[in-house]
Design a protein around this motif. Sequence first.
Motif, PDB file in Angstrom:
ATOM      1  N   ARG A  21      45.938  31.375  15.072  1.00  0.00           N
ATOM      2  CA  ARG A  21      44.878  32.384  14.966  1.00  0.00           C
ATOM      3  C   ARG A  21      43.879  32.038  13.857  1.00  0.00           C
ATOM      4  NH1 ARG A  21      49.070  34.726  17.284  1.00  0.00           N
ATOM      5  NH2 ARG A  21      48.782  36.411  18.761  1.00  0.00           N
ATOM      6  N   LEU A  22      44.388  31.505  12.751  1.00  0.00           N
ATOM      7  CA  LEU A  22      43.508  31.168  11.635  1.00  0.00           C
ATOM      8  C   LEU A  22      42.622  29.962  11.940  1.00  0.00           C
ATOM      9  CD1 LEU A  22      45.912  31.716   8.617  1.00  0.00           C
ATOM     10  CD2 LEU A  22      44.070  33.223   9.410  1.00  0.00           C
ATOM     11  N   PRO A  36      42.987  22.544   2.780  1.00  0.00           N
ATOM     12  CA  PRO A  36      42.512  22.942   4.108  1.00  0.00           C
ATOM     13  C   PRO A  36      42.495  24.471   4.219  1.00  0.00           C
ATOM     14  CG  PRO A  36      44.227  21.261   4.270  1.00  0.00           C
ATOM     15  CD  PRO A  36      44.177  21.709   2.840  1.00  0.00           C
ATOM     16  N   LEU A  37      41.508  24.997   4.940  1.00  0.00           N
ATOM     17  CA  LEU A  37      41.307  26.443   5.021  1.00  0.00           C
ATOM     18  C   LEU A  37      42.492  27.178   5.651  1.00  0.00           C
ATOM     19  CD1 LEU A  37      39.361  28.769   4.463  1.00  0.00           C
ATOM     20  CD2 LEU A  37      38.412  28.404   6.748  1.00  0.00           C
ATOM     21  N   VAL A  38      43.017  26.676   6.754  1.00  0.00           N
ATOM     22  CA  VAL A  38      44.075  27.402   7.465  1.00  0.00           C
ATOM     23  C   VAL A  38      45.316  27.616   6.596  1.00  0.00           C
ATOM     24  CG1 VAL A  38      45.660  27.299   9.434  1.00  0.00           C
ATOM     25  CG2 VAL A  38      43.223  26.799   9.754  1.00  0.00           C
ATOM     26  N   PRO A  39      45.872  26.575   5.976  1.00  0.00           N
ATOM     27  CA  PRO A  39      47.045  26.832   5.120  1.00  0.00           C
ATOM     28  C   PRO A  39      46.715  27.746   3.936  1.00  0.00           C
ATOM     29  CG  PRO A  39      46.838  24.491   5.571  1.00  0.00           C
ATOM     30  CD  PRO A  39      45.615  25.151   6.096  1.00  0.00           C
ATOM     31  N   ILE A  45      47.411  35.434   2.937  1.00  0.00           N
ATOM     32  CA  ILE A  45      47.842  36.561   3.775  1.00  0.00           C
ATOM     33  C   ILE A  45      49.318  36.864   3.536  1.00  0.00           C
ATOM     34  CG2 ILE A  45      48.301  37.251   6.166  1.00  0.00           C
ATOM     35  CD1 ILE A  45      45.666  35.711   6.871  1.00  0.00           C
ATOM     36  N   ALA A  46      50.149  35.834   3.524  1.00  0.00           N
ATOM     37  CA  ALA A  46      51.586  36.043   3.320  1.00  0.00           C
ATOM     38  C   ALA A  46      51.865  36.649   1.947  1.00  0.00           C
ATOM     39  CB  ALA A  46      52.331  34.719   3.483  1.00  0.00           C
ATOM     40  N   ALA A  47      51.144  36.186   0.930  1.00  0.00           N
ATOM     41  CA  ALA A  47      51.338  36.727  -0.415  1.00  0.00           C
ATOM     42  C   ALA A  47      50.978  38.208  -0.468  1.00  0.00           C
ATOM     43  CB  ALA A  47      50.513  35.934  -1.432  1.00  0.00           C
ATOM     44  N   ALA A  57      48.633  37.542  -8.997  1.00  0.00           N
ATOM     45  CA  ALA A  57      49.876  37.829  -8.289  1.00  0.00           C
ATOM     46  C   ALA A  57      50.016  36.913  -7.071  1.00  0.00           C
ATOM     47  CB  ALA A  57      49.927  39.294  -7.865  1.00  0.00           C
ATOM     48  N   ILE A  58      48.909  36.665  -6.380  1.00  0.00           N
ATOM     49  CA  ILE A  58      48.923  35.731  -5.254  1.00  0.00           C
ATOM     50  C   ILE A  58      49.302  34.337  -5.750  1.00  0.00           C
ATOM     51  CG2 ILE A  58      47.471  34.534  -3.550  1.00  0.00           C
ATOM     52  CD1 ILE A  58      45.927  37.242  -3.292  1.00  0.00           C
ATOM     53  N   TYR A  59      48.692  33.912  -6.850  1.00  0.00           N
ATOM     54  CA  TYR A  59      48.989  32.606  -7.439  1.00  0.00           C
ATOM     55  C   TYR A  59      50.465  32.488  -7.808  1.00  0.00           C
ATOM     56  CZ  TYR A  59      49.373  29.022 -11.010  1.00  0.00           C
ATOM     57  OH  TYR A  59      49.792  27.959 -11.742  1.00  0.00           O
ATOM     58  N   ARG A  60      51.006  33.502  -8.461  1.00  0.00           N
ATOM     59  CA  ARG A  60      52.415  33.467  -8.869  1.00  0.00           C
ATOM     60  C   ARG A  60      53.332  33.416  -7.647  1.00  0.00           C
ATOM     61  NH1 ARG A  60      50.438  37.053 -12.794  1.00  0.00           N
ATOM     62  NH2 ARG A  60      51.050  38.828 -11.525  1.00  0.00           N
ATOM     63  N   TRP A  61      52.989  34.170  -6.623  1.00  0.00           N
ATOM     64  CA  TRP A  61      53.815  34.196  -5.418  1.00  0.00           C
ATOM     65  C   TRP A  61      53.814  32.829  -4.740  1.00  0.00           C
ATOM     66  CZ3 TRP A  61      53.471  33.537  -0.171  1.00  0.00           C
ATOM     67  CH2 TRP A  61      54.527  34.053   0.579  1.00  0.00           C
TER      68      TRP A  61
END
Length: 82
Positions: A21-22, A36-39, A45-47, A57-61
């Motif tokens: 989808r991405l 790369p954009l997709v990963p 999104i997962a974070a 928080a996203i970075y730490r996750w």
Amino acid sequence: MNPRQKVLFLEQLDIESLKLRLEAIPDFRKHVGRYPLVPLLALIIAAVLAGASDVMAIYRWISALSTEFLKSLGCRQAPSHT
């Protein structure tokens, strides 16, 4: 849920479906980034789904993920927060 449990939750998601989808999202960055954009989008999104509510928080996750898992998404290394 502790951070390790949140990482394990990600491993249960249908990553291939998310990646498909991405891939439909165009990359309008002037210079194609180091990542790369997709990963990159999949990780963000997962974070957020795991409870991260700001950039740090996203970075730490993401930093808690294994290199092997990051490579399975197409990342050479964990993205930096800068």
